[in-house]
Scaffold this motif. Sequence first.
Motif, PDB file in Angstrom:
ATOM      1  N   ARG A  42       7.980 -13.121 -11.415  1.00  0.00           N
ATOM      2  CA  ARG A  42       7.152 -14.286 -11.757  1.00  0.00           C
ATOM      3  C   ARG A  42       6.726 -15.045 -10.500  1.00  0.00           C
ATOM      4  N   HIS A  43       7.640 -15.255  -9.574  1.00  0.00           N
ATOM      5  CA  HIS A  43       7.317 -16.023  -8.371  1.00  0.00           C
ATOM      6  C   HIS A  43       6.448 -15.234  -7.388  1.00  0.00           C
ATOM      7  N   LEU A  44       6.782 -13.990  -7.160  1.00  0.00           N
ATOM      8  CA  LEU A  44       6.037 -13.184  -6.191  1.00  0.00           C
ATOM      9  C   LEU A  44       4.612 -12.899  -6.671  1.00  0.00           C
ATOM     10  N   ALA A  45       4.421 -12.777  -7.983  1.00  0.00           N
ATOM     11  CA  ALA A  45       3.096 -12.479  -8.536  1.00  0.00           C
ATOM     12  C   ALA A  45       2.187 -13.706  -8.595  1.00  0.00           C
TER      13      ALA A  45
ATOM     14  N   MET B 160      18.128   0.038   5.210  1.00  0.00           N
ATOM     15  CA  MET B 160      16.812   0.493   4.825  1.00  0.00           C
ATOM     16  C   MET B 160      15.877  -0.710   4.828  1.00  0.00           C
ATOM     17  N   LEU B 161      14.704  -0.550   5.397  1.00  0.00           N
ATOM     18  CA  LEU B 161      13.690  -1.599   5.438  1.00  0.00           C
ATOM     19  C   LEU B 161      12.412  -1.047   4.820  1.00  0.00           C
ATOM     20  N   TYR B 162      11.857  -1.793   3.882  1.00  0.00           N
ATOM     21  CA  TYR B 162      10.581  -1.447   3.269  1.00  0.00           C
ATOM     22  C   TYR B 162       9.590  -2.539   3.649  1.00  0.00           C
ATOM     23  N   ALA B 163       8.353  -2.161   3.945  1.00  0.00           N
ATOM     24  CA  ALA B 163       7.308  -3.132   4.246  1.00  0.00           C
ATOM     25  C   ALA B 163       6.079  -2.801   3.411  1.00  0.00           C
ATOM     26  N   PHE B 164       5.544  -3.822   2.767  1.00  0.00           N
ATOM     27  CA  PHE B 164       4.319  -3.706   1.978  1.00  0.00           C
ATOM     28  C   PHE B 164       3.321  -4.651   2.629  1.00  0.00           C
ATOM     29  N   GLY B 165       2.348  -4.103   3.320  1.00  0.00           N
ATOM     30  CA  GLY B 165       1.384  -4.934   4.027  1.00  0.00           C
ATOM     31  C   GLY B 165       0.022  -4.875   3.383  1.00  0.00           C
ATOM     32  N   PHE B 166      -0.580  -6.031   3.276  1.00  0.00           N
ATOM     33  CA  PHE B 166      -1.938  -6.122   2.745  1.00  0.00           C
ATOM     34  C   PHE B 166      -2.825  -6.514   3.924  1.00  0.00           C
ATOM     35  N   GLU B 167      -3.806  -7.349   3.741  1.00  0.00           N
ATOM     36  CA  GLU B 167      -4.648  -7.707   4.874  1.00  0.00           C
ATOM     37  C   GLU B 167      -3.877  -8.585   5.875  1.00  0.00           C
ATOM     38  N   ARG B 168      -3.397  -9.744   5.442  1.00  0.00           N
ATOM     39  CA  ARG B 168      -2.607 -10.628   6.322  1.00  0.00           C
ATOM     40  C   ARG B 168      -1.275 -11.010   5.701  1.00  0.00           C
TER      41      ARG B 168
ATOM     42  N   ASP C 175      -5.295 -19.648   4.908  1.00  0.00           N
ATOM     43  CA  ASP C 175      -6.037 -18.629   5.644  1.00  0.00           C
ATOM     44  C   ASP C 175      -5.837 -17.220   5.091  1.00  0.00           C
ATOM     45  N   ILE C 176      -5.233 -17.126   3.901  1.00  0.00           N
ATOM     46  CA  ILE C 176      -5.034 -15.834   3.243  1.00  0.00           C
ATOM     47  C   ILE C 176      -6.166 -15.643   2.240  1.00  0.00           C
ATOM     48  N   SER C 177      -6.807 -14.503   2.277  1.00  0.00           N
ATOM     49  CA  SER C 177      -7.965 -14.250   1.418  1.00  0.00           C
ATOM     50  C   SER C 177      -7.557 -14.043  -0.039  1.00  0.00           C
ATOM     51  N   ALA C 178      -8.506 -14.296  -0.935  1.00  0.00           N
ATOM     52  CA  ALA C 178      -8.280 -14.065  -2.362  1.00  0.00           C
ATOM     53  C   ALA C 178      -7.963 -12.585  -2.641  1.00  0.00           C
ATOM     54  N   PRO C 179      -8.663 -11.631  -2.001  1.00  0.00           N
ATOM     55  CA  PRO C 179      -8.294 -10.227  -2.228  1.00  0.00           C
ATOM     56  C   PRO C 179      -6.860  -9.911  -1.776  1.00  0.00           C
ATOM     57  N   ASP C 180      -6.399 -10.567  -0.711  1.00  0.00           N
ATOM     58  CA  ASP C 180      -5.031 -10.376  -0.246  1.00  0.00           C
ATOM     59  C   ASP C 180      -4.040 -10.867  -1.304  1.00  0.00           C
ATOM     60  N   MET C 181      -4.324 -12.027  -1.882  1.00  0.00           N
ATOM     61  CA  MET C 181      -3.472 -12.569  -2.945  1.00  0.00           C
ATOM     62  C   MET C 181      -3.466 -11.618  -4.142  1.00  0.00           C
ATOM     63  N   GLN C 182      -4.633 -11.083  -4.478  1.00  0.00           N
ATOM     64  CA  GLN C 182      -4.735 -10.152  -5.604  1.00  0.00           C
ATOM     65  C   GLN C 182      -3.954  -8.873  -5.324  1.00  0.00           C
ATOM     66  N   SER C 183      -3.992  -8.408  -4.087  1.00  0.00           N
ATOM     67  CA  SER C 183      -3.221  -7.211  -3.721  1.00  0.00           C
ATOM     68  C   SER C 183      -1.728  -7.447  -3.908  1.00  0.00           C
ATOM     69  N   LEU C 184      -1.257  -8.621  -3.518  1.00  0.00           N
ATOM     70  CA  LEU C 184       0.160  -8.947  -3.712  1.00  0.00           C
ATOM     71  C   LEU C 184       0.501  -8.977  -5.197  1.00  0.00           C
ATOM     72  N   ARG C 185      -0.336  -9.633  -5.991  1.00  0.00           N
ATOM     73  CA  ARG C 185      -0.097  -9.677  -7.447  1.00  0.00           C
ATOM     74  C   ARG C 185      -0.029  -8.268  -8.030  1.00  0.00           C
ATOM     75  N   ALA C 186      -0.970  -7.422  -7.634  1.00  0.00           N
ATOM     76  CA  ALA C 186      -1.024  -6.061  -8.173  1.00  0.00           C
ATOM     77  C   ALA C 186       0.183  -5.228  -7.737  1.00  0.00           C
ATOM     78  N   ALA C 187       0.695  -5.452  -6.540  1.00  0.00           N
ATOM     79  CA  ALA C 187       1.815  -4.658  -6.021  1.00  0.00           C
ATOM     80  C   ALA C 187       3.177  -5.178  -6.456  1.00  0.00           C
ATOM     81  N   THR C 188       3.236  -6.396  -6.984  1.00  0.00           N
ATOM     82  CA  THR C 188       4.525  -6.995  -7.328  1.00  0.00           C
ATOM     83  C   THR C 188       5.384  -6.114  -8.241  1.00  0.00           C
ATOM     84  N   PRO C 189       4.855  -5.541  -9.327  1.00  0.00           N
ATOM     85  CA  PRO C 189       5.725  -4.694 -10.162  1.00  0.00           C
ATOM     86  C   PRO C 189       6.336  -3.527  -9.390  1.00  0.00           C
TER      87      PRO C 189
END
Length: 165
Positions: free
Chosen positions: A112-115, A1-9, A130-144
């Motif tokens: 802790r590390h992924l967020a 099984m492969l899961y992918a969570f993609g944000f902007e970049r 080259d990763i946008s601040a909104p992209d970083m925020q999306s990762l933080r929000a999706a981590t849980p």
Amino acid sequence: MLYAFGFERLGVVVSDLYFVDPDPLPGQETAERGVRLELRIFERGELTGTIYAARPITIERPLWRVDLLQDADAPPNTLDRAHHHPNFNGWDPGPRVFVSELSSDPLAWLTRHLADPESLSKETAASLDDISAPDMQSLRAATPEIVDTVCRRRLKNEPSPAGEK
């Protein structure tokens, strides 16, 4: 099984893993099983058809990897071979880095590390300039959700919310 969570970049891929190391560390000669999580760059391609065409999206180079592994013959949740790869040389991971907390409390360590992608980029050789601040925020929000819905369920071998194993 492969899961992918993609944000902007920036994105995360998670998969089940059964692995036989061709050059194992002493005492780790048996097969390993568990969950692999990678922080990756995602790239959007150009449209190749009409304006209605699907846009190609590729999962590109890895930046960081966590392998929540254990001896395949061990009881569930042993995670005696859990490690991470903070550095990559192109597509090849650097050496395994074992951290005691990663084996004893892997989901808390991973969360802790992924967020905290900014700190993660300082720990690794990967540049996230080259990763946008909104992209970083999306990762933080999706981590849980990533950690709970995917990693926790895969480690316990529970079905996902969609019912697949």
